[in-house]
Design a protein around this motif. Structure first.
Motif, PDB file in Angstrom:
ATOM      1  N   GLU A 104      78.874  32.064   1.319  1.00  0.00           N
ATOM      2  CA  GLU A 104      78.468  32.854   2.654  1.00  0.00           C
ATOM      3  C   GLU A 104      79.106  34.208   2.573  1.00  0.00           C
ATOM      4  OE1 GLU A 104      76.144  32.400   4.537  1.00  0.00           O
ATOM      5  OE2 GLU A 104      75.401  30.256   3.864  1.00  0.00           O
ATOM      6  N   THR A 194      65.957  28.961  -1.780  1.00  0.00           N
ATOM      7  CA  THR A 194      66.382  30.305  -0.838  1.00  0.00           C
ATOM      8  C   THR A 194      65.265  30.376   0.053  1.00  0.00           C
ATOM      9  OG1 THR A 194      65.394  31.686  -2.557  1.00  0.00           O
ATOM     10  CG2 THR A 194      67.651  31.350  -2.867  1.00  0.00           C
ATOM     11  N   TYR A 197      66.421  29.112   3.185  1.00  0.00           N
ATOM     12  CA  TYR A 197      67.426  30.033   4.212  1.00  0.00           C
ATOM     13  C   TYR A 197      66.518  31.085   4.732  1.00  0.00           C
ATOM     14  CZ  TYR A 197      71.420  27.900   2.160  1.00  0.00           C
ATOM     15  OH  TYR A 197      72.264  26.633   1.590  1.00  0.00           O
ATOM     16  N   GLU A 198      65.495  31.699   4.044  1.00  0.00           N
ATOM     17  CA  GLU A 198      64.692  32.594   4.744  1.00  0.00           C
ATOM     18  C   GLU A 198      63.924  32.068   5.700  1.00  0.00           C
ATOM     19  OE1 GLU A 198      62.328  34.008   1.317  1.00  0.00           O
ATOM     20  OE2 GLU A 198      64.195  34.795   0.335  1.00  0.00           O
ATOM     21  N   ALA A 200      64.901  29.784   7.888  1.00  0.00           N
ATOM     22  CA  ALA A 200      65.690  29.409   9.100  1.00  0.00           C
ATOM     23  C   ALA A 200      66.183  31.056   9.632  1.00  0.00           C
ATOM     24  CB  ALA A 200      67.147  28.802   8.456  1.00  0.00           C
ATOM     25  N   GLU A 201      66.391  32.005   9.007  1.00  0.00           N
ATOM     26  CA  GLU A 201      66.689  33.320   9.377  1.00  0.00           C
ATOM     27  C   GLU A 201      65.365  33.948  10.297  1.00  0.00           C
ATOM     28  OE1 GLU A 201      68.076  36.053   6.727  1.00  0.00           O
ATOM     29  OE2 GLU A 201      69.366  35.030   5.710  1.00  0.00           O
ATOM     30  N   VAL A 207      74.311  32.247  11.033  1.00  0.00           N
ATOM     31  CA  VAL A 207      75.093  31.438   9.743  1.00  0.00           C
ATOM     32  C   VAL A 207      75.572  30.127   9.960  1.00  0.00           C
ATOM     33  CG1 VAL A 207      77.156  31.884   8.303  1.00  0.00           C
ATOM     34  CG2 VAL A 207      76.029  33.819   9.211  1.00  0.00           C
ATOM     35  N   ARG A 210      72.538  27.942   9.727  1.00  0.00           N
ATOM     36  CA  ARG A 210      72.095  27.712   8.335  1.00  0.00           C
ATOM     37  C   ARG A 210      72.722  26.709   7.686  1.00  0.00           C
ATOM     38  NH1 ARG A 210      71.576  33.382   8.517  1.00  0.00           N
ATOM     39  NH2 ARG A 210      73.278  33.587   7.124  1.00  0.00           N
ATOM     40  N   VAL A 214      70.622  23.399   6.885  1.00  0.00           N
ATOM     41  CA  VAL A 214      70.184  23.628   5.609  1.00  0.00           C
ATOM     42  C   VAL A 214      71.182  23.251   4.445  1.00  0.00           C
ATOM     43  CG1 VAL A 214      69.203  25.288   3.888  1.00  0.00           C
ATOM     44  CG2 VAL A 214      68.662  25.539   6.403  1.00  0.00           C
ATOM     45  N   THR A 215      72.323  23.976   4.616  1.00  0.00           N
ATOM     46  CA  THR A 215      73.258  23.648   3.416  1.00  0.00           C
ATOM     47  C   THR A 215      73.844  22.150   3.540  1.00  0.00           C
ATOM     48  OG1 THR A 215      73.902  25.809   3.640  1.00  0.00           O
ATOM     49  CG2 THR A 215      75.450  24.197   2.530  1.00  0.00           C
TER      50      THR A 215
END
Length: 308
Positions: A104, A194, A197-198, A200-201, A207, A210, A214-215
């Motif tokens: 990150e 990815t 993540y996109e 989620a944004e 951060v 996410r 997600v992670t």
């Protein structure tokens, strides 16, 4: 039956290239892991050099009785399990944290430099680490005591105080393995799609959201496998670490003696190979039973994450 045999030989011929590639590994595993298991018989014999492994007289369970009646069985078993439990829990937490921070924070070159610096201790031998520890904690010339005396404080006899060593051993184990574990978790993180993540944004996740949504969920399969593999060795102490940091310092045995160092010292002082082998068999059986129980528990929760 005939059709089944035909299918077997067909698959064997079809996969011959892959089987030839795995053959060296299978032979090494057979040579170093399975054939030596015949030596377990030593634990049930009063070994002598004349008779050898199979010609020595039988001792039954006498070797095991000596181990349990010595008064050290519970101590070394407890120390081994607790140390490894600490290594597994704290080590994995710090490795995951470091992997997430590297992923990150920072650019490509920054990540490479930090990753290389973290990985470097993994290649340092425990002999060198033992010397580093001595230079820090020695009563006469250690950096810690020199610092304390320069501040007008009294010296601390670390090598004769057992209470300090669980923290020291935990620190050096994590320091040495942090880089290796971080690389594995970082590889797992970079393999996450990815698009997750996109998405989620786009949904407005920050951060930390996410990371948690997600992670972490995508790291769980990797974490489960690594923890299961580690638990298989929970009753095996890192002999190189414990021996090079502690040596034969009897003042520290109460808090640092593990099964591996106990077996080594027993063999060196008594020359009783059968008794040492009995302690080793006890250690292996404990590890085998533990991994079966933990794997069974994981299968009950989620069979896809179990080892077998």
């Amino acid at each position: 039956m005939i059709k089944r045999q035909q299918r077997f030989w067909h698959e064997l011929i079809k996969s011959r290239t892959l089987l030839l590639m795995i053959l060296p590994t299978a032979l090494l595993c057979l040579l170093f892991s399975y054939i030596p298991m015949a030596g377990i018989v030593i634990a049930f014999k009063k070994y002598n050099y004349t008779g050898g492994i199979f010609g020595s007289p039988w001792a039954g369970l006498d070797n095991f009785k000596f181990f349990f009646q010595s008064g050290n069985a519970w101590l070394v078993t407890r120390n081994t399990a607790l140390y490894n439990l600490g290594f597994i829990i704290i080590g994995n937490l710090l490795q995951i944290t470091a992997a997430i921070l590297l992923f990150e924070v920072g650019g490509k070159w920054f990540r490479k430099i930090i990753q290389s610096a973290m990985f470097l201790p993994y290649f340092i031998s425990w002999v060198v680490v033992g010397s580093i520890a001595y230079s820090f904690f020695s009563y006469d010339i250690g950096t810690v005591n020199n610092l304390l005396t320069s501040l007008g404080m009294e010296k601390v006899d670390i090598y004769n105080t057992p209470a300090y060593w669980p923290y020291i051993l935990l620190f050096f184990n994590i320091w040495k393995s942090l880089g290796y574990g971080t690389v594995m978790y970082l590889a797992a993180i970079t393999s996450i799609d990815t698009e997750m993540y996109e998405a989620a944004e786009i949904d407005g996740a920050n951060v930390f959201q996410r990371i948690f949504h997600v992670t972490f969920p995508n790291l769980m399969p990797t974490l489960t496998i690594l923890v299961l593999l580690s638990i298989g060795h929970i009753f095996r102490g890192d002999f190189g670490m414990f021996y090079n940091l502690i040596g034969n310092n009897g003042m520290l045995f109460s808090s640092t003696d593990v099964i591996d160092t106990f077996v080594f010292r027993l063999l060196m002082t008594t020359n009783e190979i059968g008794m040492s082998a009995a302690a080793g068999v006890y250690q292996s059986v404990l590890g085998f039973v533990t991994i079966l129980l933990v794997n069974y528990a994981v299968r009950k929760y989620d069979k896809d994450r179990a080892l077998f």
